[in-house]
Design a protein around this motif. Structure first.
Motif, PDB file in Angstrom:
ATOM      1  N   ASN A  67       0.890  -8.865   0.314  1.00 46.22           N
ATOM      2  CA  ASN A  67       2.332  -9.048   0.753  1.00 46.22           C
ATOM      3  C   ASN A  67       2.512  -8.531   1.953  1.00 46.22           C
ATOM      4  O   ASN A  67       3.102  -7.937   2.509  1.00 46.22           O
ATOM      5  CB  ASN A  67       2.856  -7.998  -0.411  1.00 46.22           C
ATOM      6  N   THR A  86       9.585   0.279   8.221  1.00 43.64           N
ATOM      7  CA  THR A  86       9.270  -0.663   6.897  1.00 43.64           C
ATOM      8  C   THR A  86       7.542  -0.392   6.548  1.00 43.64           C
ATOM      9  O   THR A  86       7.370  -0.844   5.484  1.00 43.64           O
ATOM     10  CB  THR A  86       9.466  -2.205   7.181  1.00 43.64           C
ATOM     11  N   GLY A  87       6.836   0.422   7.400  1.00 47.53           N
ATOM     12  CA  GLY A  87       5.583   0.585   7.327  1.00 47.53           C
ATOM     13  C   GLY A  87       4.676  -0.337   7.934  1.00 47.53           C
ATOM     14  O   GLY A  87       3.391  -0.498   8.020  1.00 47.53           O
ATOM     15  N   LEU A 105       5.086  -6.471   6.937  1.00 46.72           N
ATOM     16  CA  LEU A 105       5.145  -6.520   5.747  1.00 46.72           C
ATOM     17  C   LEU A 105       6.490  -7.346   5.275  1.00 46.72           C
ATOM     18  O   LEU A 105       7.232  -7.453   5.956  1.00 46.72           O
ATOM     19  CB  LEU A 105       5.287  -5.154   4.990  1.00 46.72           C
ATOM     20  N   GLN A 147       9.517  -3.701   2.498  1.00 47.53           N
ATOM     21  CA  GLN A 147       9.154  -2.229   2.894  1.00 47.53           C
ATOM     22  C   GLN A 147       8.341  -1.342   2.061  1.00 47.53           C
ATOM     23  O   GLN A 147       8.499  -1.622   0.710  1.00 47.53           O
ATOM     24  CB  GLN A 147      10.759  -1.571   3.129  1.00 47.53           C
ATOM     25  N   ASP A 148       7.202  -1.046   2.568  1.00 45.82           N
ATOM     26  CA  ASP A 148       6.467   0.087   1.772  1.00 45.82           C
ATOM     27  C   ASP A 148       6.318   1.210   2.657  1.00 45.82           C
ATOM     28  O   ASP A 148       5.568   1.431   3.391  1.00 45.82           O
ATOM     29  CB  ASP A 148       4.999  -0.900   1.891  1.00 45.82           C
ATOM     30  N   ASN A 149       6.951   2.271   2.017  1.00 48.76           N
ATOM     31  CA  ASN A 149       6.910   3.620   2.576  1.00 48.76           C
ATOM     32  C   ASN A 149       5.654   4.448   2.332  1.00 48.76           C
ATOM     33  O   ASN A 149       5.328   5.402   2.933  1.00 48.76           O
ATOM     34  CB  ASN A 149       8.146   4.456   1.926  1.00 48.76           C
ATOM     35  N   GLN A 150       5.061   3.651   1.484  1.00 50.31           N
ATOM     36  CA  GLN A 150       3.610   4.607   1.213  1.00 50.31           C
ATOM     37  C   GLN A 150       2.367   3.895   1.885  1.00 50.31           C
ATOM     38  O   GLN A 150       1.355   4.565   1.730  1.00 50.31           O
ATOM     39  CB  GLN A 150       3.065   4.417  -0.503  1.00 50.31           C
ATOM     40  N   LEU A 151       2.545   2.861   2.688  1.00 47.57           N
ATOM     41  CA  LEU A 151       1.261   2.433   3.409  1.00 47.57           C
ATOM     42  C   LEU A 151       1.227   3.365   4.613  1.00 47.57           C
ATOM     43  O   LEU A 151       2.021   3.630   5.247  1.00 47.57           O
ATOM     44  CB  LEU A 151       2.001   0.977   4.226  1.00 47.57           C
ATOM     45  N   SER A 153      -2.301   1.416   0.618  1.00 44.87           N
ATOM     46  CA  SER A 153      -1.066   1.560  -0.246  1.00 44.87           C
ATOM     47  C   SER A 153      -1.378   1.231  -1.635  1.00 44.87           C
ATOM     48  O   SER A 153      -2.241   0.522  -1.655  1.00 44.87           O
ATOM     49  CB  SER A 153       0.234   1.036   0.544  1.00 44.87           C
ATOM     50  N   SER A 177       0.178  -0.723  -3.387  1.00 44.32           N
ATOM     51  CA  SER A 177       0.538  -2.335  -3.331  1.00 44.32           C
ATOM     52  C   SER A 177      -0.444  -3.188  -2.842  1.00 44.32           C
ATOM     53  O   SER A 177      -0.801  -4.379  -3.329  1.00 44.32           O
ATOM     54  CB  SER A 177       1.799  -2.553  -2.805  1.00 44.32           C
TER      55      SER A 177
END
Length: 286
Positions: free
Chosen positions: A5, A120-121, A138, A141-145, A159, A161
């Motif tokens: 993604n 956004t990561g 990305l 948005q992926d705050n865990q990346l 992450s 995802s």
């Protein structure tokens, strides 16, 4: 595995070298030899830059994370990075208005490339002159990346995802395998005048030799066990325990590091050296 993604801008020179599935990666860190360690389901895991997984004994002490070798004088604002030198602004790199820099994500590799993530990561890499090398953007948005840059310049991102993936520069340098483990150093093996040269300090230290450089005489001395080796830049003569050795090519200074002919590594340290031409792979057995 689901499609990634994200999109890589700068794919003419860089690539997502591999991607591994993992639903709960966290606590990512990178060691000096560019191996990635992370935790998943309360278990530590490790991955080589080649993408090969290595088992980690849960009772074993983990290696230390690589420490930054440099520290550039960068001023970070919400949307820009500025390099300062002698209180002068050399360049400024700015993000679009909708993006913000995560100051805690700012990193460097051994070649002084700059890395950071935005809000956004997404993951960015700049050269020392502020020119964009690549962006891993990305689509959502992926705050865990979390992304980390290795001393070699390889980058690892994790992450839930995306799992864990590596971004690497597309190069033609030979692969280097020492005692069955692929190694990655900031200075890569090079083909110079049709001969394979390797970075002396990186190789010798990886084989547990102590290396000392004498600037005045332009001489490198390496000690491993009962062997003492001395070489001088641009000289085809070397000393092994005081005895002269004829080199097939002299050591050279390449991009700030001393390089020696591959064949000499075996002669100097008593190792077995194999060049696999079909795969452009150097095998060193200590």
């Amino acid at each position: 595995m689901e499609p990634i993604n994200a999109s890589l801008q700068g794919a003419d020179q860089f690539e997502v070298a591999w991607r591994l599935q993992d639903s709960s990666p966290q606590k990512l860190f990178i060691t000096n030899d560019s191996t990635a360690y992370y935790q998943s389901d309360s278990q530590w895991k490790s991955v080589l830059p080649s993408g090969e997984r290595l088992p980690v004994k849960q009772s074993a002490k983990l290696p230390e994370a690589a420490k930054p070798l440099i520290s550039l004088n960068l001023k970070a604002t919400e949307r820009s990075l500025t390099l300062l030198e002698d209180q002068k602004e050399l360049w400024t790199y700015s993000l679009p208005e909708t993006n913000q820099i995560r100051p805690s994500s700012l990193q460097y590799d051994a070649a002084e490339h700059i890395y950071f993530q935005d809000n956004t990561g997404s993951w960015y890499s700049l050269d020392r002159n502020g020119k964009e090398r690549y962006k891993l953007l990305l689509q959502a948005q992926d705050n865990q990346l979390v992304c980390k840059a290795a001393p070699s310049g390889d980058a690892f991102c994790t992450s839930p995802s995306l799992g864990i993936l590596a971004v690497r520069e597309k190069i033609n340098a030979p692969r280097l395998i020492i005692d069955g483990k692929e190694r990655f150093f900031p200075q890569r093996p090079e083909i110079i005048n049709d001969r394979t040269f390797v970075p002396l300090r990186s190789i010798f230290e990886a084989m547990n030799a102590k290396v000392v450089w004498n600037q005045d005489t332009q001489t490198v001395t390496a000690v491993k066990g009962s062997r003492t080796i001395s070489l001088t830049l641009d000289s085809e003569k070397a000393l092994l325990n005081g005895k002269k050795i004829q080199l097939d090519a002299p050591p050279v200074l390449y991009q700030g590091s001393t390089y020696v002919p591959l064949r000499f590594v075996g002669e100097a340290l008593g190792a077995t050296v194999i060049w696999e031409n079909a795969t452009r792979t150097i095998q060193i057995i200590n």
